[in-house]
Structures are given as C-alpha cells and as structure tokens.
Scaffold this motif. Structure first.
Motif, PDB file in Angstrom:
ATOM      1  N   GLN A  35       0.835  -1.201   0.000  1.00 40.54           N
ATOM      2  CA  GLN A  35       0.000   0.000   0.000  1.00 40.54           C
ATOM      3  C   GLN A  35       0.869   1.250   0.000  1.00 40.54           C
ATOM      4  OE1 GLN A  35      -1.425   1.447   4.169  1.00 40.54           O
ATOM      5  NE2 GLN A  35      -1.888  -0.754   4.116  1.00 40.54           N
ATOM      6  N   PRO A  36       0.299   2.389  -0.426  1.00 42.27           N
ATOM      7  CA  PRO A  36       1.052   3.648  -0.402  1.00 42.27           C
ATOM      8  C   PRO A  36       1.324   4.087   1.029  1.00 42.27           C
ATOM      9  CG  PRO A  36      -0.853   3.805  -1.851  1.00 42.27           C
ATOM     10  CD  PRO A  36      -1.024   2.555  -1.047  1.00 42.27           C
ATOM     11  N   TYR A  37       2.332   4.927   1.153  1.00 40.99           N
ATOM     12  CA  TYR A  37       2.711   5.425   2.471  1.00 40.99           C
ATOM     13  C   TYR A  37       1.711   6.468   2.955  1.00 40.99           C
ATOM     14  CZ  TYR A  37       5.588   6.885   6.349  1.00 40.99           C
ATOM     15  OH  TYR A  37       6.041   7.144   7.615  1.00 40.99           O
ATOM     16  N   GLY A  38       1.500   6.503   4.268  1.00 41.49           N
ATOM     17  CA  GLY A  38       0.637   7.514   4.864  1.00 41.49           C
ATOM     18  C   GLY A  38       0.864   7.607   6.355  1.00 41.49           C
ATOM     19  N   GLY A  39       0.410   8.687   6.945  1.00 40.62           N
ATOM     20  CA  GLY A  39       0.539   8.895   8.385  1.00 40.62           C
ATOM     21  C   GLY A  39      -0.291  10.094   8.788  1.00 40.62           C
ATOM     22  N   SER A  40      -0.268  10.424  10.071  1.00 42.69           N
ATOM     23  CA  SER A  40      -1.055  11.564  10.540  1.00 42.69           C
ATOM     24  C   SER A  40      -0.452  12.141  11.803  1.00 42.69           C
ATOM     25  CB  SER A  40      -2.505  11.148  10.805  1.00 42.69           C
ATOM     26  OG  SER A  40      -2.591  10.186  11.843  1.00 42.69           O
ATOM     27  N   VAL A  41      -0.876  13.355  12.127  1.00 48.87           N
ATOM     28  CA  VAL A  41      -0.519  14.008  13.382  1.00 48.87           C
ATOM     29  C   VAL A  41      -1.789  14.644  13.951  1.00 48.87           C
ATOM     30  CG1 VAL A  41       1.887  14.464  12.742  1.00 48.87           C
ATOM     31  CG2 VAL A  41       0.122  16.175  12.246  1.00 48.87           C
ATOM     32  N   PRO A  42      -1.847  14.844  15.260  1.00 50.72           N
ATOM     33  CA  PRO A  42      -3.015  15.517  15.834  1.00 50.72           C
ATOM     34  C   PRO A  42      -3.167  16.938  15.287  1.00 50.72           C
ATOM     35  CG  PRO A  42      -1.716  14.428  17.538  1.00 50.72           C
ATOM     36  CD  PRO A  42      -0.896  14.381  16.285  1.00 50.72           C
ATOM     37  N   VAL A  43      -4.411  17.427  15.300  1.00 49.19           N
ATOM     38  CA  VAL A  43      -4.702  18.760  14.774  1.00 49.19           C
ATOM     39  C   VAL A  43      -3.864  19.830  15.463  1.00 49.19           C
ATOM     40  CG1 VAL A  43      -6.465  20.570  14.838  1.00 49.19           C
ATOM     41  CG2 VAL A  43      -6.993  18.377  13.807  1.00 49.19           C
TER      42      VAL A  43
END
Length: 363
Positions: free
Chosen positions: A154-162
């Motif tokens: 799968q493609p790379y992804g991530g997140s951070v809090p608002v």
C-alpha cells in the motif's frame, strides 16, 4: 557522488528502496546538513512525479475542499521557513541489535539524523483556507510511494493531531537549504513536522485529509509503534503498542571516528549532537571515561533554531590501551537518557536513546 546525489561514503542500508545515512563524522562539521549528506529513509521506490501536473488535494472534515498546484500554493499563501532536525525512529537501532537480533530491520547508526532549512507554506494556513471543521482531531497525509512491507502492498501515509498540524512550525515544504527539494527527499512537496519522528514528515505529499481518528494507513496504525519486548511484530495488528510521535531525548558521538578506531593516547577532542523532541530543549551533556562513575560537562553550542539539534564538544585525556567514551544528555524537564539499550530493546528497534558509547584503542 553515489546514488541520488549523495556522497560516496554514505552507509547504504538498502538500494531499493533507498535507505542511507552519512558516516558518523560527517554530521559534526556544520549545524545545517548539506544535501549530499542528509540521511534518507524510504519505504518504497522514489516516485517519478511531474511538478507541473502534480496537485495537492485537501479534503475530509473541511468546509471547502481544495485542489492546489505548486503555483497556487506559492501565490495563495505566505512563504514560511523553519530550520528543523529530522530523526528517524530507527536511529541508533544498531545499538539495540547488539543486545538481541532485530530481523528484517536496517541497522541504523547515529546518522539517521540531519538538520536543514526548510521552505514552503504553513500547513495551518492551508487548513484555514479549506475551513477546518471543529470535529477534526487528526490531519492525515497520503503519498504515492508504494511499500511492499504491508500485505497487501500500500502507499505510504501517516497523521498528526490537529494541535500539532496547526502549529506554525509545521510546513508543506518545497525547498531545503535554499535549493529545490530533491526527488529523494520528497519533491515536489513534503510535510515537515519538527520535533516528531521523521515518519510523520511524509514525502511526495498528494493528499491532506482532516479526520476524527488517526490515519488508518499501515505506517501509522501498525508500523512505527513501540511493541513490548515479547511481542511478535509479524502478528502485530492496528493499534498494538505505543504510537510514536515526539522524538525522545537523544545524543551521540560524531567524532572521533567509528567504533574501535585507533588513536594516539592523550588529549582528544570529542564532538557530538544532542536533540530533545517536541517543545523540550537540551539542558546539559555529560561525558564520562569510566563507564559513568564520574562525569564532566561538555560545551553545548546554542541551538541554531528552536527545532534543531545542538552540537557539543569537549576535550578528554584518553589513556593508553582500550578506552570508552560515554555520553548522556539532560533536557529542560530534568529528564535524562536511560543507561542501557538492554532496557529499551523492542522487536522493531525503535527509539534507542540509551547512553551513547564509543570504544577506542589508544596508543
């Protein structure tokens, strides 16, 4: 030059995907890391993107979804700049692998850390233009580089809090050290999240999505999580372990040389870096020649900017025979580093911030 315009003496852990760090001594030369020396951590092949055709989509919990070209980003938003150190969560993994094998993971030394001057636009400004809704709690980033580590790929992804995403230091960057962002570092656009592990500074950015929950991408939900020592990473699922975010207090020795280097006995200059993640600062660096029984303080250089490492130096009197230099840092909260990597071992080899040790042969 080696691959991707890097210096020929880079320590290459993998050629495809390209993963490499500079030799230990190369990072102690300047506060800003030259582009040919900056470490590279990739999870899939470098995608070939046409900057003219590239678009950034901003969607999710926003009032006005956006689709922006590079020109539109430059025209609509104020340009911003931040000097920031990025550090891979696997930095100094080799020290953990010395305790116990870590199959399938690259044995990063202390060079998966580098500092650059990043230029672009503030993510907060882009989110404001899109009308970020109050129920959004996380900002997710998606890229086109496909990794074969997840099953299926799968493609790379991530997140951070608002709260972090809307901080003034978080950029959508198109340049580093005054030059266009190189392809291997995420051109045409990447996220830069100062103070957090490099995995959250997503490269080749194509989509920004406001969400109620963190990204469900593999590299947020399953990878880059600190598992218990007895866990089997092959059977770890989404949400297992501790999600890694702010960088742990860390330091290492950059000069002199590599482990087991032979040096003359006598006065020797020792140089290194120290870094405290998030909004903490490095308060002190201690150096020992007797395994931590006694310590002296190194000279700690001022930070080049709020979100960077600090270089430190001292002169020690190396005795004839085998010698070991031990270093630890303290941060602005009064916390220091743990003594032994044995106490930190985990099956993915993340977050080794134990005392740094350099063994030498003198005489």
């Amino acid at each position: 030059m080696a691959l991707w315009g890097k210096r020929s003496d880079m320590v290459v852990h993998e050629r495809e995907p390209f993963n490499a760090e500079p030799p230990r001594g190369a990072l102690g030369e300047e506060e800003l890391t030259p582009l040919d020396t900056f470490y590279v951590r990739n999870h899939g092949p470098v995608p070939a993107l046409d900057p003219a055709a590239w678009r950034l989509t901003v969607d999710g919990l926003v009032e006005r979804p956006l689709e922006l070209s590079l020109d539109a980003l430059r025209e609509r938003f104020e340009e911003a700049e931040v000097v920031a150190t990025l550090q891979c969560a696997g930095n100094r993994r080799a020290g953990l692998a010395d305790v116990r094998d870590i199959p399938g993971e690259d044995p990063w030394g202390p060079g998966a850390t580098s500092t650059a001057r990043w230029s672009g636009v503030r993510l907060a400004d882009v989110l404001a233009a899109a009308g970020l809704l109050p129920q959004a709690a996380h900002i997710a980033f998606a890229a086109p580089d496909v990794s074969t580590i997840p099953d299926p790929p799968q493609p790379y992804g991530g997140s951070v809090p608002v709260a972090k995403a809307c901080s003034a230091e978080v950029l959508l960057a198109w340049a580093m050290n005054g030059r266009p962002l190189p392809p291997v570092h995420g051109a045409p656009l990447r996220v830069v999240v100062p103070g957090w592990i490099g995995a959250r500074s997503v490269k080749w950015l194509q989509r920004v999505t406001a969400r109620r929950e963190p990204s469900d991408a593999y590299f947020q939900a399953t990878a880059y999580r600190l598992l218990p020592a007895d866990a089997d990473p092959a059977h770890a699922g989404p949400g297992d372990g501790i999600s890694l975010g702010p960088i742990a207090l860390n330091c290492d020795i950059l000069r002199p040389g590599q482990q087991h280097t032979r040096l003359p006995a006598g006065p020797t200059e020792v140089v290194g870096y120290a870094l405290a993640g998030d909004d903490r600062t490095v308060a002190r660096v201690d150096v020992s020649l007797d395994g931590g029984l006694t310590w002296t303080q190194a000279d700690l250089a001022p930070r080049p900017a709020r979100w960077t490492w600090q270089l430190w130096r001292t002169t020690v009197e190396l005795p004839p025979g085998e010698a070991e230099i031990t270093v630890r840092a303290w941060d602005s909260t009064g916390a220091t580093q743990p003594e032994s990597p044995a106490h930190l071992w985990n099956p993915k080899g993340y977050a080794n911030n134990s005392w740094a040790r350099l063994r030498l042969v003198c005489g």
